[in-house]
Design a protein around this motif. Structure first.
Motif, PDB file in Angstrom:
ATOM      1  N   ASN A   1      -5.210   2.380   3.505  1.00  0.00           N
ATOM      2  CA  ASN A   1      -6.422   2.306   2.692  1.00  0.00           C
ATOM      3  C   ASN A   1      -6.910   0.866   2.582  1.00  0.00           C
ATOM      4  O   ASN A   1      -8.127   0.615   2.577  1.00  0.00           O
ATOM      5  CB  ASN A   1      -6.151   2.867   1.287  1.00  0.00           C
TER       6      ASN A   1
ATOM      7  N   ASP B   1     -10.023   5.838   5.938  1.00  0.00           N
ATOM      8  CA  ASP B   1     -10.490   6.789   4.934  1.00  0.00           C
ATOM      9  C   ASP B   1      -9.322   7.609   4.401  1.00  0.00           C
ATOM     10  O   ASP B   1      -8.164   7.366   4.745  1.00  0.00           O
ATOM     11  CB  ASP B   1     -11.576   7.676   5.524  1.00  0.00           C
ATOM     12  N   HIS B   2      -9.627   8.598   3.579  1.00  0.00           N
ATOM     13  CA  HIS B   2      -8.558   9.361   2.927  1.00  0.00           C
ATOM     14  C   HIS B   2      -7.718  10.138   3.942  1.00  0.00           C
ATOM     15  O   HIS B   2      -6.488  10.132   3.875  1.00  0.00           O
ATOM     16  CB  HIS B   2      -9.194  10.327   1.894  1.00  0.00           C
TER      17      HIS B   2
ATOM     18  N   THR C   1      -3.810   9.345   5.025  1.00  0.00           N
ATOM     19  CA  THR C   1      -2.759  10.365   4.852  1.00  0.00           C
ATOM     20  C   THR C   1      -1.952  10.557   6.133  1.00  0.00           C
ATOM     21  O   THR C   1      -0.724  10.780   6.096  1.00  0.00           O
ATOM     22  CB  THR C   1      -3.399  11.700   4.427  1.00  0.00           C
TER      23      THR C   1
END
Length: 298
Positions: free
Chosen positions: A35, A40-41, A45
């Protein structure tokens, strides 16, 4: 045997559990690092699976491969382990990463260190693509060496090795060529052959005197006996009478009267007087003595 298999299975399961828990601990730190560098998210992940997942793949490849390929897998495992350790260490030193309050792309206060950390964090996904593909290719093309078992398999492997070594020879031993049986002609009766042949008169041969030929052969092979030497005939003897010592000396004095002392030799006297070498030496000594006496008298 079943107890041994159960122990190995339990050990593998325990290892998987430990790796899964370690991955969960590292997952939080790697997600925050992703991050911070602009992911991005969804990308943040998946970022821990890229780093720690390649470590697991390299570990499996190390167990399967051998030789240089195994060394390469160990290097990939060590490199990504060190990279994950560095990122986890930075996550622990920068508390702002936990609450996402850090500036975007800022992992350290010192600019050179920040640049190095950002480069490390952003290059790990690209390295995972390259090294992961190479490890998978090496594992798929790997051919394990067969291990012979006890019993009949050992005999089969030995036979296959011997057959392979025989085929690898540059020249094989030629097989013996079978000889075709030779058929002998059937025997023919002698009386039948005699009757079939035309009758021709044999030419008459003059009788040979065997005894005379044998005597000639023996005479030719035996060496010719040497004749006993008898008295020399009068015609073969020399007509010159035998000279006495006084006559030889007088003749030698006459012949050598004008010779210098240097030419007064036995060979010269022998040739001119025509006498034996012993007489020539005796004459030479006598003439030299006479010349020496005359020289002293003067």
């Amino acid at each position: 045997m079943s107890l041994h298999r159960k122990g190995r299975a339990a050990l593998v399961l325990a290892l998987v559990a430990v790796v899964a828990m370690a991955f969960r601990v590292s997952w939080n730190a790697l997600r925050d690092i992703a991050n911070a560098v602009g992911a991005d998210h969804t990308a943040a992940t998946l970022y821990p699976f890229v780093v720690d997942g390649l470590m697991a793949l390299a570990l499996v490849a190390t167990l399967v491969l051998a030789g240089r390929d195994r060394t390469f897998a160990l290097r990939v495992l060590g490199t990504y382990t060190l990279a994950s350790l560095v990122l986890n260490y930075v996550h622990g030193l920068v508390p702002q990463l936990h609450g996402r309050t850090v500036d975007w792309g800022r992992l350290a206060d010192w600019d050179p260190a920040n640049w190095a950390l950002v480069l490390l964090a952003t290059s790990l996904p690209v390295g995972s693509i390259y090294f992961g593909s190479d490890l998978v290719a090496k594992v798929l093309h790997h051919r394990p060496t067969p291990i012979p078992t006890v019993g009949a398999n050992v005999e089969e492997s030995t036979e296959s090795v011997s057959n392979r070594s025989t085929a690898d020879l540059p020249e094989s031993t030629p097989q013996p060529v079978p000889m075709a049986p030779v058929r002998m002609p059937d025997p023919v009766a002698v009386a039948h052959v005699k009757s079939a042949l035309p009758r021709k008169p044999f030419p008459s041969v003059a009788p040979i005197r065997v005894a005379a030929i044998e005597r000639r052969a023996v005479a030719a092979e035996s060496p010719r006996p040497r004749r006993t030497t008898g008295r020399v005939p009068e015609a073969a003897r020399s007509t010159r009478p035998k000279r006495t010592a006084a006559q030889l000396l007088d003749e030698a004095r006459t012949v050598t009267a004008g010779w210098p002392d240097a030419e007064l030799t036995a060979e010269g006297i022998r040739r001119n007087v025509r006498t034996s070498p012993a007489n020539a030496r005796m004459l030479r000594d006598t003439l030299r003595g006479e010349r020496a006496g005359k020289a002293v008298a003067r």
